[in-house]
Design a protein around this motif. Structure first.
Motif, PDB file in Angstrom:
ATOM      1  N   GLY A   1      41.524  12.546 -20.751  1.00 34.40           N
ATOM      2  CA  GLY A   1      40.364  12.208 -19.935  1.00 34.40           C
ATOM      3  C   GLY A   1      40.265  10.725 -19.666  1.00 34.40           C
ATOM      4  O   GLY A   1      39.937  10.299 -18.551  1.00 34.40           O
TER       5      GLY A   1
ATOM      6  N   ALA B   1      42.713   9.972 -17.099  1.00 34.80           N
ATOM      7  CA  ALA B   1      42.241  10.438 -15.793  1.00 34.80           C
ATOM      8  C   ALA B   1      41.264   9.435 -15.184  1.00 34.80           C
ATOM      9  O   ALA B   1      41.358   9.104 -13.992  1.00 34.80           O
ATOM     10  CB  ALA B   1      41.580  11.811 -15.926  1.00 34.80           C
TER      11      ALA B   1
ATOM     12  N   LEU C   1      43.348  19.103  -8.654  1.00 35.48           N
ATOM     13  CA  LEU C   1      43.833  19.347 -10.017  1.00 35.48           C
ATOM     14  C   LEU C   1      45.353  19.225 -10.105  1.00 35.48           C
ATOM     15  O   LEU C   1      45.873  18.620 -11.048  1.00 35.48           O
ATOM     16  CB  LEU C   1      43.371  20.725 -10.510  1.00 35.48           C
TER      17      LEU C   1
ATOM     18  N   MET D   1      46.201  15.669 -10.145  1.00 36.40           N
ATOM     19  CA  MET D   1      45.818  15.070 -11.428  1.00 36.40           C
ATOM     20  C   MET D   1      46.877  15.372 -12.491  1.00 36.40           C
ATOM     21  O   MET D   1      47.242  14.498 -13.270  1.00 36.40           O
ATOM     22  CB  MET D   1      44.450  15.587 -11.889  1.00 36.40           C
TER      23      MET D   1
ATOM     24  N   ASP E   1      49.001  12.393 -14.013  1.00 37.45           N
ATOM     25  CA  ASP E   1      48.904  12.149 -15.454  1.00 37.45           C
ATOM     26  C   ASP E   1      50.315  12.062 -16.043  1.00 37.45           C
ATOM     27  O   ASP E   1      50.603  11.178 -16.844  1.00 37.45           O
ATOM     28  CB  ASP E   1      48.104  13.254 -16.150  1.00 37.45           C
TER      29      ASP E   1
ATOM     30  N   GLU F   1      42.490  19.998 -17.057  1.00 39.24           N
ATOM     31  CA  GLU F   1      41.213  20.644 -16.699  1.00 39.24           C
ATOM     32  C   GLU F   1      40.138  20.314 -17.728  1.00 39.24           C
ATOM     33  O   GLU F   1      39.017  19.922 -17.375  1.00 39.24           O
ATOM     34  CB  GLU F   1      41.384  22.164 -16.621  1.00 39.24           C
TER      35      GLU F   1
ATOM     36  N   SER G   1      40.076  17.856 -19.833  1.00 29.39           N
ATOM     37  CA  SER G   1      39.792  16.423 -19.851  1.00 29.39           C
ATOM     38  C   SER G   1      38.868  16.033 -18.696  1.00 29.39           C
ATOM     39  O   SER G   1      37.970  15.210 -18.872  1.00 29.39           O
ATOM     40  CB  SER G   1      41.087  15.616 -19.810  1.00 29.39           C
ATOM     41  N   LEU G   2      39.077  16.624 -17.538  1.00 32.80           N
ATOM     42  CA  LEU G   2      38.217  16.319 -16.396  1.00 32.80           C
ATOM     43  C   LEU G   2      36.794  16.816 -16.635  1.00 32.80           C
ATOM     44  O   LEU G   2      35.821  16.134 -16.295  1.00 32.80           O
ATOM     45  CB  LEU G   2      38.802  16.917 -15.112  1.00 32.80           C
TER      46      LEU G   2
ATOM     47  N   GLN H   1      33.511  14.470 -16.778  1.00 32.42           N
ATOM     48  CA  GLN H   1      32.347  14.755 -15.923  1.00 32.42           C
ATOM     49  C   GLN H   1      31.072  14.721 -16.767  1.00 32.42           C
ATOM     50  O   GLN H   1      30.059  14.157 -16.341  1.00 32.42           O
ATOM     51  CB  GLN H   1      32.482  16.119 -15.259  1.00 32.42           C
TER      52      GLN H   1
ATOM     53  N   VAL I   1      33.690  10.858 -14.149  1.00 33.65           N
ATOM     54  CA  VAL I   1      34.447  11.515 -13.083  1.00 33.65           C
ATOM     55  C   VAL I   1      33.480  12.393 -12.303  1.00 33.65           C
ATOM     56  O   VAL I   1      32.646  13.085 -12.895  1.00 33.65           O
ATOM     57  CB  VAL I   1      35.601  12.373 -13.655  1.00 33.65           C
TER      58      VAL I   1
ATOM     59  N   GLN J   1      33.207  15.494  -9.433  1.00 34.32           N
ATOM     60  CA  GLN J   1      33.920  16.613  -8.801  1.00 34.32           C
ATOM     61  C   GLN J   1      33.234  16.888  -7.469  1.00 34.32           C
ATOM     62  O   GLN J   1      32.010  16.912  -7.403  1.00 34.32           O
ATOM     63  CB  GLN J   1      33.836  17.851  -9.700  1.00 34.32           C
TER      64      GLN J   1
ATOM     65  N   TYR K   1      38.641  15.347  -7.330  1.00 23.85           N
ATOM     66  CA  TYR K   1      38.023  14.488  -8.337  1.00 23.85           C
ATOM     67  C   TYR K   1      38.128  13.040  -7.890  1.00 23.85           C
ATOM     68  O   TYR K   1      39.101  12.640  -7.247  1.00 23.85           O
ATOM     69  CB  TYR K   1      38.730  14.669  -9.688  1.00 23.85           C
TER      70      TYR K   1
END
Length: 161
Positions: free
Chosen positions: A20, A23, A37, A40, A44, A78, A80-81, A85, A90, A92, A101
């Motif tokens: 995360g 990200a 995604l 990302m 990453d 997923e 980590s996002l 959030q 972050v 969305q 994102y």
């Protein structure tokens, strides 16, 4: 108070928290760009293994089979996002191409506070990645990455290439 040992951080390696933070750093350096995604997951991998693409020294050691990491990285990214959030780092959004994102307004201040050796190296890798995207465009950079690490990344494509 005791000292902090390396073992105290063992549970953070490849955790949603570590991914995360990566990200947030990647999205902040790519601002105002958004990523879906699949992007990302790919970015990453790139920010962790920049040396594989001619960038600065990689964040993580070169291990055999690291290209296969992409196959198991999706769930981690997923999670980590979602975590980032909840931390308001972050955002969305729904876009024509689907869910994307972006770094939140609070992300820049957070990224600036990251000062560990790992964080400084991560920011350098993200800066390099962002420079590549700005130089080549996101579509062209993804094409270059696929040429270097293989076409199997197509399984992660959800939007226009």
């Amino acid at each position: 108070m005791g000292t902090v040992s390396e073992g105290d951080f063992a549970g953070l390696f490849n955790s949603p928290l570590e991914a995360g933070i990566r990200a947030v750093v990647v999205l902040e350096h790519l601002r105002p760009e958004t990523l879906d995604l699949a992007e990302m997951v790919l970015f990453d991998h790139v920010v962790v293994h920049t040396a594989d693409l001619g960038g600065p020294p990689s964040l993580h050691p070169e291990v055999p089979g690291r290209k296969g990491e992409l196959l198991v990285r999706r769930r981690l990214i997923e999670a980590s996002l979602q975590l980032m959030q909840r931390c308001h780092l972050v955002d969305q959004e729904s876009a024509e191409e689907g869910i994307v994102y972006r770094a939140s307004e609070e992300a820049a201040a957070y990224v600036e506070l990251l000062e560990t050796e790992y964080s400084v190296q991560m920011k350098a890798c993200a800066r390099w990645l962002a420079g590549q995207v700005k130089t080549h465009s996101k579509v062209q950079f993804k094409r270059l990455v696929r040429e270097r690490i293989g076409d199997w990344t197509e399984a992660f494509q959800t939007g226009p290439t």
